[in-house]
Design a protein around this motif. Structure first.
Motif, PDB file in Angstrom:
ATOM      1  N   ARG A 189      11.019  -3.298  -1.789  1.00 23.65           N
ATOM      2  CA  ARG A 189      11.426  -3.052  -3.177  1.00 23.65           C
ATOM      3  C   ARG A 189      10.257  -3.239  -4.132  1.00 23.65           C
ATOM      4  O   ARG A 189      10.037  -2.430  -5.049  1.00 23.65           O
ATOM      5  CB  ARG A 189      12.566  -4.003  -3.547  1.00 23.65           C
ATOM      6  N   ARG A 190       9.462  -4.302  -3.934  1.00 17.53           N
ATOM      7  CA  ARG A 190       8.293  -4.521  -4.787  1.00 17.53           C
ATOM      8  C   ARG A 190       7.279  -3.387  -4.631  1.00 17.53           C
ATOM      9  O   ARG A 190       6.678  -2.917  -5.617  1.00 17.53           O
ATOM     10  CB  ARG A 190       7.635  -5.856  -4.418  1.00 17.53           C
ATOM     11  N   MET A 191       7.082  -2.935  -3.408  1.00 16.38           N
ATOM     12  CA  MET A 191       6.142  -1.841  -3.178  1.00 16.38           C
ATOM     13  C   MET A 191       6.619  -0.562  -3.857  1.00 16.38           C
ATOM     14  O   MET A 191       5.815   0.182  -4.433  1.00 16.38           O
ATOM     15  CB  MET A 191       5.957  -1.622  -1.669  1.00 16.38           C
ATOM     16  N   ARG A 192       7.951  -0.291  -3.793  1.00 16.06           N
ATOM     17  CA  ARG A 192       8.470   0.891  -4.488  1.00 16.06           C
ATOM     18  C   ARG A 192       8.252   0.773  -5.990  1.00 16.06           C
ATOM     19  O   ARG A 192       7.879   1.753  -6.655  1.00 16.06           O
ATOM     20  CB  ARG A 192       9.960   1.061  -4.171  1.00 16.06           C
ATOM     21  N   GLN A 193       8.488  -0.429  -6.540  1.00 15.26           N
ATOM     22  CA  GLN A 193       8.266  -0.627  -7.969  1.00 15.26           C
ATOM     23  C   GLN A 193       6.799  -0.406  -8.337  1.00 15.26           C
ATOM     24  O   GLN A 193       6.493   0.249  -9.350  1.00 15.26           O
ATOM     25  CB  GLN A 193       8.716  -2.032  -8.377  1.00 15.26           C
ATOM     26  N   GLN A 194       5.880  -0.945  -7.538  1.00 14.96           N
ATOM     27  CA  GLN A 194       4.465  -0.762  -7.816  1.00 14.96           C
ATOM     28  C   GLN A 194       4.061   0.705  -7.727  1.00 14.96           C
ATOM     29  O   GLN A 194       3.272   1.197  -8.556  1.00 14.96           O
ATOM     30  CB  GLN A 194       3.627  -1.601  -6.827  1.00 14.96           C
ATOM     31  N   ARG A 195       4.623   1.418  -6.733  1.00 17.61           N
ATOM     32  CA  ARG A 195       4.308   2.846  -6.629  1.00 17.61           C
ATOM     33  C   ARG A 195       4.831   3.615  -7.826  1.00 17.61           C
ATOM     34  O   ARG A 195       4.148   4.511  -8.363  1.00 17.61           O
ATOM     35  CB  ARG A 195       4.886   3.410  -5.327  1.00 17.61           C
ATOM     36  N   GLU A 196       6.055   3.282  -8.256  1.00 18.49           N
ATOM     37  CA  GLU A 196       6.606   3.950  -9.433  1.00 18.49           C
ATOM     38  C   GLU A 196       5.788   3.644 -10.686  1.00 18.49           C
ATOM     39  O   GLU A 196       5.508   4.551 -11.506  1.00 18.49           O
ATOM     40  CB  GLU A 196       8.065   3.517  -9.628  1.00 18.49           C
ATOM     41  N   ILE A 197       5.366   2.368 -10.846  1.00 19.84           N
ATOM     42  CA  ILE A 197       4.552   2.008 -12.013  1.00 19.84           C
ATOM     43  C   ILE A 197       3.217   2.737 -11.973  1.00 19.84           C
ATOM     44  O   ILE A 197       2.749   3.282 -13.002  1.00 19.84           O
ATOM     45  CB  ILE A 197       4.353   0.483 -12.048  1.00 19.84           C
ATOM     46  N   ALA A 198       2.581   2.765 -10.781  1.00 18.50           N
ATOM     47  CA  ALA A 198       1.290   3.463 -10.670  1.00 18.50           C
ATOM     48  C   ALA A 198       1.461   4.954 -10.949  1.00 18.50           C
ATOM     49  O   ALA A 198       0.605   5.580 -11.596  1.00 18.50           O
ATOM     50  CB  ALA A 198       0.711   3.244  -9.269  1.00 18.50           C
TER      51      ALA A 198
END
Length: 269
Positions: A189-198
């Protein structure tokens, strides 16, 4: 009365002659003069019984025919009764085994021996080893059963302890697996959030860069395009264009028409 040609049978199926029972198996007269038949030449009891059964059936049928009235009086008028033959097969009973052809006479003298009490067996003395063996075997078997029960009890205790330890390990394993699953899901979930933010940051930076490039590109483009269009006549004064395309051609047409009229008048004069 019975016909003389027929034989009378006893209850066991043995033919009778003159109220005297006759059986081939009974040896009469001097037995020493008889020739002993071999074992294989003696008649089969089952075959003899089958022949006697067939003979009895034949005699019974003949008796039934004699007792049935053959003719009915001509002057007597009666209804005929329907008849039907019914047979019942009974179980076969074997006759007693054939008597031996020759029984030798008893020879010799019978001798007996008197045995007093205590001559052959003394219960008090002979019973001791038997009792020792029985009691020893019983005690040994009882000890073996007790040892077996103790061993089974120990095995059950070890099995219960093993099952409890295994259940505790299974619970701990399930807890660790659940914790690992939660950590993995949280990480994803954190990785998905970071990808979306990037991704959003990249889109924003691309939009800003495109806007700045468009502004810098269009800063000199607008004046240049307007100058080129103005030089090519795309931008004009409406009054001037109306004078050039509307009024001036009409004026020239009127002047030309007037000149034609003047020239025509001069030629006619």
């Amino acid at each position: 009365m019975t016909a003389p040609a027929e034989q009378q049978l006893s209850a066991e199926g043995v033919p009778l002659y003159g109220n005297i029972m006759y059986d081939r198996r009974i040896v009469r007269g001097n037995t020493y003069a008889q020739h002993t038949l071999p074992a294989h030449a003696q008649p089969d009891p089952i075959e003899i019984q089958r022949q006697q059964e067939n003979r009895r059936r034949a005699i019974a049928r003949k008796r039934a025919k004699r007792t049935t009235p053959s003719k009915i009086s001509r002057g007597c008028r009666s209804d005929r009764v329907e008849e039907a033959d019914v047979e019942v097969q009974t179980d076969a009973f074997l006759d007693r085994p054939p008597s031996p052809m020759f029984v030798p006479a008893k020879t010799g003298v019978d001798i007996m021996t008197q045995i007093l009490d205590g001559d052959l067996f003394d219960f008090d003395i002979e019973v001791k080893p038997i009792l020792e063996v029985l009691v020893g075997k019983t005690v040994e078997q009882a000890l073996l059963e007790v040892m077996e029960e103790e061993e089974l009890s120990n095995l059950r205790s070890q099995q219960r302890a093993f099952e409890e330890l295994r259940n505790a390990e299974l619970v701990e394993q399930q807890r660790l697996e659940e914790q690992e699953r939660r950590h993995r899901e949280e990480k994803e979930r954190r990785m998905r959030q970071q990808r979306e933010i990037a991704k959003k940051e990249k889109e924003t930076s691309d939009k800003i860069a495109a806007r700045a490039f468009a502004q810098s590109y269009l800063a000199d483009l607008v004046p240049t395009v307007f100058g080129t269009l103005s030089d090519n006549g795309y931008f004009y004064d409406p009054v001037e264009r109306d004078l050039e395309q509307g009024f001036m051609p009409w004026l020239m047409d009127q002047v030309t028409e007037q000149l034609k009229k003047i020239r025509t008048g001069q030629n006619g004069a």
